[in-house]
Design a protein around this motif. Structure first.
Motif, PDB file in Angstrom:
ATOM      1  N   CYS A  21       1.816  -3.849   3.166  1.00 14.98           N
ATOM      2  CA  CYS A  21       2.231  -2.558   3.142  1.00 14.98           C
ATOM      3  C   CYS A  21       1.395  -1.762   2.055  1.00 14.98           C
ATOM      4  CB  CYS A  21       3.717  -2.502   2.969  1.00 14.98           C
ATOM      5  SG  CYS A  21       4.607  -2.866   4.468  1.00 14.98           S
ATOM      6  N   GLY A  53       7.891  -0.517   1.227  1.00 22.57           N
ATOM      7  CA  GLY A  53       7.490  -1.662   1.823  1.00 22.57           C
ATOM      8  C   GLY A  53       6.850  -2.647   0.840  1.00 22.57           C
ATOM      9  N   ALA A 101      12.535  -1.328   2.999  1.00 17.92           N
ATOM     10  CA  ALA A 101      12.061  -1.440   4.097  1.00 17.92           C
ATOM     11  C   ALA A 101      12.514  -0.252   5.092  1.00 17.92           C
ATOM     12  CB  ALA A 101      12.249  -2.597   4.858  1.00 17.92           C
ATOM     13  N   CYS A 104      10.582   2.843   3.865  1.00 20.29           N
ATOM     14  CA  CYS A 104       9.194   2.673   4.512  1.00 20.29           C
ATOM     15  C   CYS A 104       9.094   3.173   5.900  1.00 20.29           C
ATOM     16  CB  CYS A 104       8.867   1.383   4.181  1.00 20.29           C
ATOM     17  SG  CYS A 104       6.833   1.254   4.732  1.00 20.29           S
ATOM     18  N   SER A 167       7.057  -2.364   8.226  1.00 20.59           N
ATOM     19  CA  SER A 167       8.666  -2.328   7.716  1.00 20.59           C
ATOM     20  C   SER A 167       9.399  -2.570   8.576  1.00 20.59           C
ATOM     21  CB  SER A 167       8.586  -0.755   7.354  1.00 20.59           C
ATOM     22  OG  SER A 167       8.513   0.180   8.382  1.00 20.59           O
ATOM     23  N   GLU A 170       9.935  -6.408   8.275  1.00 27.53           N
ATOM     24  CA  GLU A 170      10.612  -6.456   7.000  1.00 27.53           C
ATOM     25  C   GLU A 170      12.253  -6.365   7.150  1.00 27.53           C
ATOM     26  OE1 GLU A 170       7.226  -5.238   3.781  1.00 27.53           O
ATOM     27  OE2 GLU A 170       8.677  -3.795   4.537  1.00 27.53           O
TER      28      GLU A 170
END
Length: 200
Positions: A21, A53, A101, A104, A167, A170
């Motif tokens: 990221c 992220g 996350a 992001c 993201s 994540e």
């Protein structure tokens, strides 16, 4: 312990995703490998890949990797309590990861909706309007065909899409760790050490 091993596995995955990221966000600043010269979109400067992220994901990733209930020996004399403390700590830092996350993911979606600034054939500064639901761009008076930087729209869309996917992964991994932490804590309570057994 299986739950700690699972947390460490997720931690290594999150660490790799966080690094990716950060790299993707940095590349957004250099369309076609050149300096941006003010051609960035409205949301690229939010550092969503670097902060959200990246850094905020590295915090839970490093905690998951180093997660061992024996580290709580100083504050918890019983092993069952140490296991619960470890699982609780993993849940708390997983929430931090979800915030990062999620930030992001949202900014990446907004970045895709607003294409970057560029220069048209007549050197006027403009930007492409967003597409409608059918994928057709609206014809605005300020819309133009990007001539400089070349291929900036593809560059912008490509890396923003990658950030959106990373993201999203994540978010999924942090949510899995919350589930893993809850199950691991319940398992530790159910085991009850040497003296207590699960009533069920």
């Amino acid at each position: 312990m299986f739950f700690e091993w699972c947390a460490r596995y997720l931690g290594y995955k999150l660490l790799v995703l966080a690094i990716l990221c950060i790299v993707m966000n940095i590349l957004l600043y250099f369309p076609n490998g050149e300096t941006s010269q003010g051609h960035l979109g409205n949301y690229v400067g939010c550092l969503h890949g670097i902060i959200g992220g990246g850094i905020l994901i590295m915090i839970p990733a490093l905690v998951f990797i180093r997660l061992q209930h024996e580290q709580f020996r100083g504050c918890c004399p019983y092993e069952i309590h140490r296991q619960n403390c470890a699982m609780l700590a993993s849940i708390l830092v997983a929430c931090i990861g979800i915030l990062g996350a999620g930030y992001c993911f949202i900014i990446s979606a907004l970045t895709l909706a607003h294409e970057p600034y560029c220069y048209s054939t007549d050197k006027a500064r403009c930007h492409h309007p967003p597409a409608d639901k059918e994928g057709i761009q609206f014809e605005h008076s300020d819309s133009c065909h990007c001539e400089q930087p070349k291929y900036i729209t593809d560059w912008h869309t490509g890396f923003s899409s990658v950030l959106l996917v990373l993201s999203g992964i994540e978010l999924t991994l942090c949510t899995l760790q919350i589930i893993n932490g809850c199950i691991g804590g319940a398992w530790a309570v159910c085991q009850g050490g040497d003296k207590e057994r699960c009533p069920c």
